[in-house]
Design an enzyme around this catalytic site. Sequence first.
Site, PDB file in Angstrom:
ATOM      1  N   ARG A  13       0.575  -1.237  -0.348  1.00  0.00           N
ATOM      2  CA  ARG A  13       0.460  -0.066   0.492  1.00  0.00           C
ATOM      3  C   ARG A  13       0.739   1.149  -0.195  1.00  0.00           C
ATOM      4  NH1 ARG A  13      -3.351  -0.621   5.633  1.00  0.00           N
ATOM      5  NH2 ARG A  13      -4.163  -2.377   3.911  1.00  0.00           N
ATOM      6  N   ASN A  89      11.309   1.287   2.146  1.00  0.00           N
ATOM      7  CA  ASN A  89      10.331   1.644   2.269  1.00  0.00           C
ATOM      8  C   ASN A  89       8.832   1.969   3.278  1.00  0.00           C
ATOM      9  OD1 ASN A  89       7.424   3.816   1.711  1.00  0.00           O
ATOM     10  ND2 ASN A  89       6.968   1.233   0.973  1.00  0.00           N
ATOM     11  N   TYR A 155       9.578   8.177  16.014  1.00  0.00           N
ATOM     12  CA  TYR A 155       9.136   7.894  14.930  1.00  0.00           C
ATOM     13  C   TYR A 155      10.221   8.986  13.670  1.00  0.00           C
ATOM     14  CZ  TYR A 155       7.223   8.675   9.849  1.00  0.00           C
ATOM     15  OH  TYR A 155       7.688   9.123   7.972  1.00  0.00           O
TER      16      TYR A 155
END
Length: 247
Positions: A13, A89, A155
């Site tokens: 996705r 990714n 993050y």
Amino acid sequence: MKKMVALVTGSNRGIGKSCIEEFAKAGVNVIINYCHHKTEALELEKYIKETYHVEALAIKCDISNEEEVENMVNQIIDTFGGIDILVNNASVCRDTLMLDKNIKEFKRILDVNLIGTYLVSKYVGKIMLEQKKGKIINISSTNALDTYYPESCDYDASKAGVISLTHNFARELAPFINVNCICPGWVKTDMNKDLSFEQINKEKRKILLNRFAEVEEISKLVLFLSSSKASYINDSIIRVDGGRLND
């Protein structure tokens, strides 16, 4: 002539899926890596084969697990004989108040985003060194540079680490392998689907182009960096954020 082979982590996705389609359009055989959402991955595999007439293979692998990463890379080599392009990714994000963050969840962010990028680059990098050719593109974030959000500190830290890995792998794999990093700003992905209308508009006002990026605007750059047209681009950190104004 043998077709090139591209592995894109977290590619069922979002940006990863768009990268898979861009590679397939260019005649590249693709490996769709996923950890969850098997149905989506298999549907994408089928779509790519039928639409672009290249080979596609969906492989389940938690990239933070070294044994699973090694098995995935071995399966790719057994099937395709080599790996020409790696796009790191896959990533996760869990926004919570900075002072309330759960250490277990914090470590999970680092395990996937940072350790996972290291592990896949390590095993694929060895293959590329044997081949004496290859391209590695890491997907980081402007959060790693200067767009800090305390609720995303785990993050942000993981993506800053990805930039550090980019520089170090570029040195370790020189002169045969090009290693570069893309730092997107806001992109229309599932990771941002829960943002409120007010937050989206607030963030858009900080961007000169006054919009979030489409996933294709990132994946087309990935394709370029993977091509011979980018043969002299190496150890570079490329910001793609529509022109962000300082807060």
